[in-house]
Design an enzyme around this catalytic site. Structure first.
Site, PDB file in Angstrom:
ATOM      1  N   TYR A  64       0.803  -1.231   0.000  1.00 31.37           N
ATOM      2  CA  TYR A  64       0.000   0.000   0.000  1.00 31.37           C
ATOM      3  C   TYR A  64       0.834   1.279   0.000  1.00 31.37           C
ATOM      4  CZ  TYR A  64      -4.089  -2.950   0.932  1.00 31.37           C
ATOM      5  OH  TYR A  64      -5.091  -3.886   0.842  1.00 31.37           O
ATOM      6  N   LYS A 122       2.817 -15.328   2.794  1.00 29.57           N
ATOM      7  CA  LYS A 122       2.772 -16.198   1.614  1.00 29.57           C
ATOM      8  C   LYS A 122       4.225 -16.436   1.197  1.00 29.57           C
ATOM      9  CE  LYS A 122       0.611 -18.475  -1.603  1.00 29.57           C
ATOM     10  NZ  LYS A 122      -0.056 -19.753  -1.296  1.00 29.57           N
ATOM     11  N   ASP A 131      -3.552 -18.528   2.306  1.00 30.17           N
ATOM     12  CA  ASP A 131      -4.661 -19.319   1.770  1.00 30.17           C
ATOM     13  C   ASP A 131      -5.182 -20.292   2.825  1.00 30.17           C
ATOM     14  OD1 ASP A 131      -2.128 -20.362   1.482  1.00 30.17           O
ATOM     15  OD2 ASP A 131      -2.467 -21.297  -0.459  1.00 30.17           O
ATOM     16  N   ASP A 138      -5.839  -6.650   5.466  1.00 28.46           N
ATOM     17  CA  ASP A 138      -7.028  -5.991   4.924  1.00 28.46           C
ATOM     18  C   ASP A 138      -8.050  -7.043   4.484  1.00 28.46           C
ATOM     19  OD1 ASP A 138      -8.699  -4.087   3.945  1.00 28.46           O
ATOM     20  OD2 ASP A 138      -7.421  -3.443   2.294  1.00 28.46           O
ATOM     21  N   ASP A 140     -11.780  -8.409   6.482  1.00 31.94           N
ATOM     22  CA  ASP A 140     -13.129  -8.369   5.905  1.00 31.94           C
ATOM     23  C   ASP A 140     -13.810  -9.719   6.113  1.00 31.94           C
ATOM     24  OD1 ASP A 140     -13.003  -5.766   5.062  1.00 31.94           O
ATOM     25  OD2 ASP A 140     -13.725  -6.195   3.030  1.00 31.94           O
TER      26      ASP A 140
END
Ligand code: ATP
Length: 343
Positions: A132, A179, A212, A236, A240
């Site tokens: 970001y 990851k 994942d 982020d 959610d």
């Protein structure tokens, strides 16, 4: 001494939910001086400036910032969003993004099995680095040969401090999510820092999950999690997911803090909700619980617990907005929580 809270309702749903959070803080007896600032899309369209210098210096001085949501279809350019929320997070160095997920009533959970419904976890998201930061560029833009590069920035200091913070707030276990099997450079740094910080905190259990697998486990059995620490993008996305586990976007709170400087900005996880904004339909609970996190951050744990208890009681009584199965308006929902604090 009364604390000075800078209030930035901004746009859309933000303008509706922030007054409810202030209503609840007043009902809880908070001795705060609230000062609202004209930072929003209307002001940006008028002046071309996201946050003027005079307001910025006031925001820097505030004891905390209570924030709604930013964004407006009339201002599609990313400068506005970056000039408000990302600037606040980056320049005030609010490197910890806390996103708690606690299930206040069983009926809000999409999970069928009762034993898996006790959700009470915290996502600790790195808030100032990662994908970001806006590094990169577009080469041969607008042509068939266009190349777009978005850099994932991770620093030794940034990764270390967020991992350390996760250990400070965990009750039983810290799960680090990355990851690193596919993103080996950034993942390599996270793994190296994780190993060292975990070794320095032997009292807590630790676990590593690829993002994942973490997403899968969060849906399968979210009751297994205490603290999840991860980078900006994964935090982020996963938060959610956790918001949905506890009843949806309208209920999830967040805090952006710098535990070293004491600065903090508190905002609901949801955005401006343009599809429902302006009609009394938006749920103020996410903003109210963010205000509760703010008072805890300012040293009033008792008040924070009282607000959370009032929220839980209102939800269980069905005194809530449509998205949580009630039929109250935004203001009536704020009243239902405030009433419980005054009684
Ligand atoms: P933005 O661009 O500002 O992030 P958005 O629509 O992309 O806005 P959100 O505002 O987070 O994202 O909203 C996502 C969905 O969740 C919306 O469709 C909205 O109906 C629902 N939602 C968001 N906030 C609330 C709320 N406070 N109460 C009820 N529903 C909400």
């Amino acid at each position: 001494m009364s604390r000075h809270i800078a209030v930035l309702p901004c746009d859309g749903a933000g303008k509706e939910v922030v007054p409810e959070a202030i209503k609840v803080l007043r009902a809880a007896g908070a001795d705060f001086e609230f000062e609202e600032f004209d930072v929003n899309a209307d002001a940006y369209l008028r002046t071309g400036v996201a946050i003027p210098d005079s307001i910025w210096s006031e925001l820097e001085k505030a004891d905390a910032i209570l924030f709604g949501a930013v964004g407006d279809p009339r201002v599609p350019d990313p400068e506005y969003l970056a000039g408000v929320l990302l600037r606040l997070r980056f320049e005030l160095d609010l490197y910890v993004n806390l996103r708690p997920a606690k299930l206040y009533d069983d009926r809000l959970s999409p999970l069928r099995r009762e034993d898996r419904r006790s959700v009470d976890l915290l996502v600790v998201r790195e808030n100032t680095e990662g994908l970001y930061v806006g590094m990169g560029g577009r080469f041969k833009k607008g042509t068939e040969h266009e190349v777009a590069i978005q850099e994932d920035l991770n620093t030794y200091t940034g990764v270390t401090r967020i991992l350390e913070y996760a250990f400070e707030v965990a009750r039983r276990e810290v799960v680090m999510v990355d990851k690193s099997n596919a993103m080996t450079h950034a993942g390599g740094l996270w793994q190296a820092r994780w190993k060292e910080v975990a070794e320095a905190n032997p009292k807590l259990k630790t676990r590593h999950l690829f993002v994942d697998a973490a997403a899968m486990q969060l849906v399968k059995d979210p009751s297994q999690f205490d603290v999840i620490v991860t980078g900006n993008l994964f935090g982020d996305i996963l938060s959610d997911l956790t918001a949905e586990l506890i009843g949806g976007m309208g209920i999830a709170p967040s805090g952006n803090i710098n535990p070293r400087s004491g600065r903090g900005l508190f905002e609901p996880v949801h955005g401006t909700a343009p599809d429902i904004a302006g009609r009394g339909l938006v749920n103020p609970i996410g903003a109210i619980l963010s205000a509760s996190m703010m008072v805890r951050h300012l040293g009033h744990a008792d008040m924070s617990e009282a607000i959370e208890g009032a929220v839980e009681s209102a939800i269980r009584a069905g005194e809530c907005t449509r998205d949580l199965g009630g039929n109250l308006s935004t203001g009536e929902c704020g009243d239902a929580v405030a009433k419980r604090l005054r009684d």
